[in-house]
Write an enzyme that holds these catalytic residues in place. Structure first.
Site, PDB file in Angstrom:
ATOM      1  N   CYS A 114       0.801  -1.228   0.000  1.00 56.72           N
ATOM      2  CA  CYS A 114       0.000   0.000   0.000  1.00 56.72           C
ATOM      3  C   CYS A 114       0.833   1.277   0.000  1.00 56.72           C
ATOM      4  O   CYS A 114       0.321   2.354  -0.317  1.00 56.72           O
ATOM      5  CB  CYS A 114      -0.949  -0.019   1.187  1.00 56.72           C
ATOM      6  SG  CYS A 114      -1.985  -1.511   1.214  1.00 56.72           S
ATOM      7  N   HIS A 260      -3.812   6.530   0.908  1.00 55.83           N
ATOM      8  CA  HIS A 260      -4.121   5.171   0.473  1.00 55.83           C
ATOM      9  C   HIS A 260      -5.553   4.833   0.857  1.00 55.83           C
ATOM     10  O   HIS A 260      -5.968   5.034   2.003  1.00 55.83           O
ATOM     11  CB  HIS A 260      -3.151   4.183   1.123  1.00 55.83           C
ATOM     12  CG  HIS A 260      -3.612   2.767   1.092  1.00 55.83           C
ATOM     13  ND1 HIS A 260      -3.927   2.126  -0.078  1.00 55.83           N
ATOM     14  CD2 HIS A 260      -3.838   1.873   2.099  1.00 55.83           C
ATOM     15  CE1 HIS A 260      -4.315   0.888   0.200  1.00 55.83           C
ATOM     16  NE2 HIS A 260      -4.282   0.722   1.507  1.00 55.83           N
ATOM     17  N   ASN A 290     -10.113  -1.433  -2.072  1.00 55.65           N
ATOM     18  CA  ASN A 290      -8.699  -1.267  -1.747  1.00 55.65           C
ATOM     19  C   ASN A 290      -7.892  -2.032  -2.788  1.00 55.65           C
ATOM     20  O   ASN A 290      -7.812  -3.254  -2.760  1.00 55.65           O
ATOM     21  CB  ASN A 290      -8.440  -1.806  -0.337  1.00 55.65           C
ATOM     22  CG  ASN A 290      -6.985  -1.681   0.093  1.00 55.65           C
ATOM     23  OD1 ASN A 290      -6.092  -1.547  -0.738  1.00 55.65           O
ATOM     24  ND2 ASN A 290      -6.739  -1.754   1.385  1.00 55.65           N
TER      25      ASN A 290
END
Length: 333
Positions: A114, A260, A290
């Protein structure tokens, strides 16, 4: 010399998994509960046989089709992925060949999650500053859904697959600022796939289900959600502060914060903890989920297209997650 982002594009797999699809598999969930807690309405999932390299190539072709950069100008390929086609060779070498790029260029993979987009920008900026490259094709590509157990209802609501392509050059639309980077490998086991590498090369076949019916296995992605949440709350606020310090700015100087896109609950908590106004905090989770290292460049592309980023905007980007690893920088448009 300065380093700039010249162009950004992304690609999403054709297959879409909606909240309604997930509820059919897990009737104890509801469509409204997933949307409220996770903030995701649908996520794209790579097909069987469709790899991160395939997605990366599609993202690059979309970028080239925009006409803002020519493939013959690319002189370095960086690919961030934790879903490589092979242990070896390097996926970036395969990308070079399949995209028809020159053979007189550099190409390498790096393994980060990430925080990968921020780290990749730092690597690309270093290549530009070092005179090693003039036009870096930086790709992020992940197929995390291939790492999830079919009964992992928590992670299946969160993760989507995607790829992005960014060109970093000596000229462009946005100047890349100074970086704040961090690492704490003591948290490695809180987000991990244990088998398949040199430590545990064979499948462990150790699947168990906890009291809530959640699968735990060395052969699939395991995420300790509470520990990841604690890590994020401990490290992201100092990251924001240090990124501002590295760029000699105050929080009030920033026009937009692009973090993120982990999940809605975490992002809401972070925004309130750092005291960022809602109108300055970008969220585009709903239609993508995500997507790991892809979330920040997808959000940047969306923010450019919807007018959230304008000429002279100062945008802070911050990535954080598996490793543990975190990083931030300022983009000046």
């Amino acid at each position: 010399m300065k380093a700039y982002i010249k162009s950004i594009g992304y690609y999403l797999p054709e297959s879409v998994v909606t909240n309604e699809d997930i509820v059919r598999d897990f009737p104890e969930w509801s469509v409204e509960k997933i949307a409220l807690k996770v903030g995701v309405n649908k996520r794209h999932v790579a097909a069987v046989g469709e790899t991160a390299t395939d997605l990366a190539i599609d993202a690059a072709e979309i970028l080239f089709a925009r006409g803002e950069v020519n493939r013959e100008d690319i002189d370095f390929v960086l690919l961030c992925t934790q879903s490589p086609d092979y242990i070896l060779p390097t996926s970036a070498c395969i990308v070079q060949d399949r995209l028809g790029l020159r053979t007189t260029i550099g190409a390498l993979d790096f393994n980060l999650g990430c925080s990968g987009y921020v780290y990749g920008l730092s690597l690309a900026k270093g290549l530009i500053y070092g005179g090693i490259a003039h036009n870096v094709l930086f790709l992020t590509a992940e197929t995390y859904n291939k790492h999830l157990h079919p009964h992992d209802k928590g992670n299946r609501t969160i993760f989507g697959d995607a790829a992005t392509a960014t060109v970093i050059s000596t000229e462009g639309i946005v100047e890349i600022g100074n970086f704040s980077l961090g690492t704490d490998g003591s948290g490695c086991e809180n987000l991990i796939i244990k088998s398949g590498g040199a430590r545990f090369p064979e499948k462990q076949n150790d699947l168990v289900f906890d009291e809530n019916g959640n699968p735990h296995s060395s052969d699939y992605l395991f995420m300790n959600g509470s520990e990841i949440f604690t890590f994020t709350l401990d490290n992201v606020p100092p990251l924001v502060k240090d990124t501002l310090r590295q760029n000699r700015m105050e929080k009030e100087d920033i026009d937009l914060f692009v973090f993120h896109q982990a999940n809605k609950y975490m992002l809401d908590f972070l925004r309130k903890k750092i005291k960022i106004a809602p109108e300055k905090f970008y969220n585009c989770l709903a239609n993508y989920g995500n997507t790991v290292s892809n979330t920040i460049p997808i959000a940047l592309r969306e923010a450019l297209d919807d007018g959230s980023i304008r000429i002279n905007s100062k945008v802070m980007i911050a990535g954080f997650g598996v490793g543990y690893s975190w990083g931030g920088t300022i983009l000046q448009f």
